[in-house]
Design an enzyme around this catalytic site. Structure first.
Site, PDB file in Angstrom:
ATOM      1  N   LYS A 145       2.152   2.276  -4.983  1.00 16.56           N
ATOM      2  CA  LYS A 145       2.865   1.788  -6.168  1.00 16.56           C
ATOM      3  C   LYS A 145       2.060   2.013  -7.448  1.00 16.56           C
ATOM      4  CE  LYS A 145       3.273  -2.333  -4.407  1.00 16.56           C
ATOM      5  NZ  LYS A 145       2.775  -2.083  -3.038  1.00 16.56           N
ATOM      6  N   GLY A 146       0.733   1.848  -7.330  1.00 18.47           N
ATOM      7  CA  GLY A 146      -0.126   1.973  -8.515  1.00 18.47           C
ATOM      8  C   GLY A 146       0.082   3.307  -9.212  1.00 18.47           C
ATOM      9  N   LYS A 147       0.170   4.356  -8.434  1.00 23.94           N
ATOM     10  CA  LYS A 147       0.334   5.671  -9.042  1.00 23.94           C
ATOM     11  C   LYS A 147       1.718   5.812  -9.699  1.00 23.94           C
ATOM     12  CE  LYS A 147       1.427  10.252  -8.334  1.00 23.94           C
ATOM     13  NZ  LYS A 147       1.431  11.533  -7.666  1.00 23.94           N
ATOM     14  N   LYS A 188       2.885  10.135  -0.841  1.00 22.48           N
ATOM     15  CA  LYS A 188       1.975  10.676   0.178  1.00 22.48           C
ATOM     16  C   LYS A 188       2.659  11.653   1.142  1.00 22.48           C
ATOM     17  CE  LYS A 188      -1.885   8.071   0.708  1.00 22.48           C
ATOM     18  NZ  LYS A 188      -2.789   7.006   1.175  1.00 22.48           N
ATOM     19  N   VAL A 212       2.984  14.135  -4.201  1.00 24.69           N
ATOM     20  CA  VAL A 212       2.312  15.056  -3.275  1.00 24.69           C
ATOM     21  C   VAL A 212       0.788  15.030  -3.438  1.00 24.69           C
ATOM     22  CG1 VAL A 212       4.247  16.631  -2.894  1.00 24.69           C
ATOM     23  CG2 VAL A 212       2.811  16.927  -4.928  1.00 24.69           C
ATOM     24  N   ARG A 233      -6.165   0.733   7.725  1.00 20.18           N
ATOM     25  CA  ARG A 233      -4.734   0.408   7.841  1.00 20.18           C
ATOM     26  C   ARG A 233      -4.180   0.959   9.147  1.00 20.18           C
ATOM     27  NH1 ARG A 233      -3.992   2.613   1.847  1.00 20.18           N
ATOM     28  NH2 ARG A 233      -4.788   0.817   0.724  1.00 20.18           N
ATOM     29  N   ASP A 236       0.820  -1.228   0.000  1.00 20.30           N
ATOM     30  CA  ASP A 236       0.000   0.000   0.000  1.00 20.30           C
ATOM     31  C   ASP A 236       0.850   1.272   0.000  1.00 20.30           C
ATOM     32  OD1 ASP A 236      -2.286  -1.639   0.245  1.00 20.30           O
ATOM     33  OD2 ASP A 236      -1.969  -1.734   2.404  1.00 20.30           O
ATOM     34  N   ASN A 281      -4.962 -10.295  -4.352  1.00 16.91           N
ATOM     35  CA  ASN A 281      -4.836  -9.759  -2.990  1.00 16.91           C
ATOM     36  C   ASN A 281      -4.350  -8.311  -3.032  1.00 16.91           C
ATOM     37  OD1 ASN A 281      -2.413 -10.748  -4.020  1.00 16.91           O
ATOM     38  ND2 ASN A 281      -1.593 -11.380  -2.045  1.00 16.91           N
ATOM     39  N   ALA A 282      -3.715  -7.924  -4.132  1.00 13.72           N
ATOM     40  CA  ALA A 282      -3.190  -6.562  -4.259  1.00 13.72           C
ATOM     41  C   ALA A 282      -4.334  -5.590  -4.537  1.00 13.72           C
ATOM     42  CB  ALA A 282      -2.189  -6.503  -5.399  1.00 13.72           C
ATOM     43  N   GLY A 283      -4.081  -4.342  -4.324  1.00 14.09           N
ATOM     44  CA  GLY A 283      -5.088  -3.344  -4.647  1.00 14.09           C
ATOM     45  C   GLY A 283      -4.412  -2.044  -5.018  1.00 14.09           C
ATOM     46  N   HIS A 284      -4.486  -1.682  -6.282  1.00 15.26           N
ATOM     47  CA  HIS A 284      -3.880  -0.433  -6.741  1.00 15.26           C
ATOM     48  C   HIS A 284      -4.993   0.526  -7.161  1.00 15.26           C
ATOM     49  CE1 HIS A 284       0.178  -2.444  -7.976  1.00 15.26           C
ATOM     50  NE2 HIS A 284      -0.001  -2.364  -6.685  1.00 15.26           N
TER      51      HIS A 284
HETATM   52  P1  IMP Z   1      -2.594 -12.711   1.708  1.00 15.90           P
HETATM   53  O1  IMP Z   1      -1.658 -12.140   0.710  1.00 15.90           O
HETATM   54  O2  IMP Z   1      -4.043 -12.490   1.351  1.00 15.90           O
HETATM   55  O3  IMP Z   1      -2.275 -14.141   2.028  1.00 15.90           O
HETATM   56  O4  IMP Z   1      -2.387 -11.906   3.088  1.00 15.90           O
HETATM   57  C1  IMP Z   1      -1.174 -12.003   3.848  1.00 15.90           C
HETATM   58  C2  IMP Z   1      -0.778 -10.679   4.460  1.00 15.90           C
HETATM   59  O5  IMP Z   1      -0.425  -9.783   3.429  1.00 15.90           O
HETATM   60  C3  IMP Z   1      -1.922  -9.985   5.231  1.00 15.90           C
HETATM   61  O6  IMP Z   1      -1.352  -9.267   6.309  1.00 15.90           O
HETATM   62  C4  IMP Z   1      -2.486  -9.013   4.216  1.00 15.90           C
HETATM   63  O7  IMP Z   1      -3.139  -7.925   4.840  1.00 15.90           O
HETATM   64  C5  IMP Z   1      -1.210  -8.596   3.503  1.00 15.90           C
HETATM   65  N1  IMP Z   1      -1.445  -8.121   2.134  1.00 15.90           N
HETATM   66  C6  IMP Z   1      -1.710  -8.870   1.036  1.00 15.90           C
HETATM   67  N2  IMP Z   1      -1.844  -8.089  -0.035  1.00 15.90           N
HETATM   68  C7  IMP Z   1      -1.626  -6.831   0.368  1.00 15.90           C
HETATM   69  C8  IMP Z   1      -1.582  -5.562  -0.302  1.00 15.90           C
HETATM   70  O8  IMP Z   1      -1.763  -5.444  -1.511  1.00 15.90           O
HETATM   71  N3  IMP Z   1      -1.317  -4.484   0.480  1.00 15.90           N
HETATM   72  C9  IMP Z   1      -1.086  -4.582   1.814  1.00 15.90           C
HETATM   73  N4  IMP Z   1      -1.111  -5.735   2.467  1.00 15.90           N
HETATM   74  C10 IMP Z   1      -1.380  -6.847   1.758  1.00 15.90           C
END
Ligand code: IMP
Length: 449
Positions: free
Chosen positions: A32-34, A347, A430, A321, A29, A54-57
């Site tokens: 990176k996306g930006k 940020k 910024v 977070r 978090d 699992n990622a989120g950009h």
């Molecule tokens: P998992 O990747 O879903 O197995 O989660 C394992 C750990 O990585 C947990 O603490 C999640 O909150 C963290 N995590 C997984 N993907 C991200 C992300 O894109 N950003 C921040 N934390 C992440």
């Protein structure tokens, strides 16, 4: 596609290396996306090399906001080709949902998005197992606080060699192997006291998705290596962050892939000696989601302000977070294990209203000052931050576009981070928009124009 290019003689340094890896230097978090979006202007290819949805950009283009989980954010720029490399785990339903959202936003993805035939599939039973593990209460099971996207179980299947790969979708025995794996994992779910997945509904979901995915599945190792040998610009887009790396992170509170720069080689098949440089992305403070030690975590008004001003809620799960001061021990470690050539410091504007700012320069571990990161989680949990305090700049920075125009206290803060981490800041962000980015005098030469 001819493999002839692969036999080009590279021993005389004939090929131009235009490859760059971007990784997160903290717990994910970092924004990176930006930065990927900004760097993508130069690149022709953008490749994810690990992780899954699992990622989120979050990327803002004009007034449009896109939240991407698996698809590289390069997809938002016309003419760029995006790759999901062999190191990724792909949830077919999640992938297609995201693809449909991107297309609904007016983005043409035709012929611009390729999935490695060697990439593992994250299937419905992986999601179920992930959720089951996280809710299990049997004493010694550590709750990780995962995103419940099935990431750990999918990588576990890869390692035990029972995983199904994207390339398997093209084979006649795919359904048979899928049924076998559903049966096997259902046994585990039942053993753990959970409902098994419905066989027919699960098979129908996966086969339906396979039909749509098949035209995008190809040998991306070949595609990328050919591009590299032709001197085309390739950007390797890391997800999560260094402290979530399965080997180098705060184990066991990590994700299940190699989020560090070495993962770009193993996760795409482009060899390490074809990678030119590494950009590490770090926030001007620190955040993490999920469980696990976090030495600079704040529980006071400063932490609340960071969360509020920085809008610190997970893009994938919406979870708040945890926030804290910049941890230079973590960042220094990230420089070491990734070979960071430049920082992109994001940020910075979130700190605009702070009168004083703290940086963690070392840890106090049971009365002993240490300047490195202990490997064992129990030792890491015992670390207390040793802070240095600096004056804040107390003035808005979001409108600023040049290094010289940044307030002096702000430049001093950045310079101190550079000193403490032994890596220069090439970029300062910024604000969330593309143009709210400053290239510093130390920025990579190819970007300074
Ligand atoms: P998992 O990747 O879903 O197995 O989660 C394992 C750990 O990585 C947990 O603490 C999640 O909150 C963290 N995590 C997984 N993907 C991200 C992300 O894109 N950003 C921040 N934390 C992440």
């Amino acid at each position: 596609m001819s493999p002839a290019l692969l036999s080009v003689d590279t021993t005389k340094g004939k090929y131009l290396m235009a490859t760059r890896v971007l990784i997160g230097g903290q717990w994910g978090d970092e924004g990176k996306g930006k930065i990927v979006d900004v760097l993508t202007e130069q690149a022709t290819w953008i490749a994810r090399f690990q992780g899954g949805n699992n990622a989120g950009h979050t990327v803002k283009v004009g007034d449009q906001k896109f939240v991407l989980h698996l698809i590289p954010s390069g997809i938002l720029r016309e003419g760029k080709t995006c790759i999901l490399g062999n190191g990724c785990v792909i949830d077919p339903s999640g992938f297609l949902k995201e693809l449909d959202e991107v297309r609904a936003g007016g983005i043409n993805t035709e012929g611009r998005l390729w999935i490695s035939d060697r990439a593992q599939l994250a299937l419905p039973y992986h999601r179920a197992l992930d959720g089951a593990r996280e809710t299990r209460d049997c004493g010694k099971t550590v709750k990780i606080g995962t995103t419940r996207r099935g990431i750990g179980p999918a990588y576990a299947d890869k390692m035990t060699r029972m995983g199904l790969r994207a390339g398997d979708m093209l084979e006649d025995d795919f359904e048979e192997r899928l049924r076998h794996n559903i049966e096997e994992h259902n046994r585990t779910l039942v053993f753990q006291g959970h409902d098994p997945l419905g066989m027919e509904a699960t098979v129908a979901e996966v086969l339906g998705a396979a039909e749509r995915m098949i035209p995008m599945i190809t040998d991306t190792t070949l595609l990328l290596n050919q591009a590299v040998l032709k001197g085309e610009e390739v950007l390797f887009e890391g997800a999560q962050g260094t402290m979530l790396d399965i080997d180098h992170g705060s184990y066991p509170f990590v994700t299940s892939s190699n989020t560090t720069s070495g993962g770009a080689a193993t996760g795409t098949g482009v060899p390490p000696n074809r990678i030119r440089d590494v950009i590490g992305v770090v926030k001007a403070y620190t955040t993490r989601v999920g469980e696990g030690p976090f030495p600079t975590e704040l529980f006071d008004d400063d932490g609340m302000n960071m969360a509020k001003v920085g809008d610190e809620f997970g893009a994938t799960t919406g979870r708040p977070r945890r926030c804290g001061w910049f941890d230079a021990v973590v960042a220094r470690y990230a420089v070491m294990v990734n070979g960071v050539n430049w920082w992109a410091l994001t940020k910075l504007d979130v700190l605009d209203a702070f009168k004083t700012i703290k940086i963690c320069v070392a840890y106090d571990m049971d009365g002993q000052r240490i300047e490195y990161l202990p490997a064992h989680i129990r030792r890491f949990a015992a670390c207390r931050p040793v802070y240095e305090e600096m004056p804040g700049w107390n003035t808005p920075t979001t409108h600023i576009r040049t290094w010289e125009a940044l307030p002096e206290a702000c430049r001093n803060y950045i310079r101190r981070i550079e000193e403490l981490t032994c890596a220069p800041a090439g970029f300062v962000s910024v604000g969330p928009k593309r143009d709210e980015t400053i290239l510093t005098p130390n920025a990579p030469a190819d970007l300074k124009g």
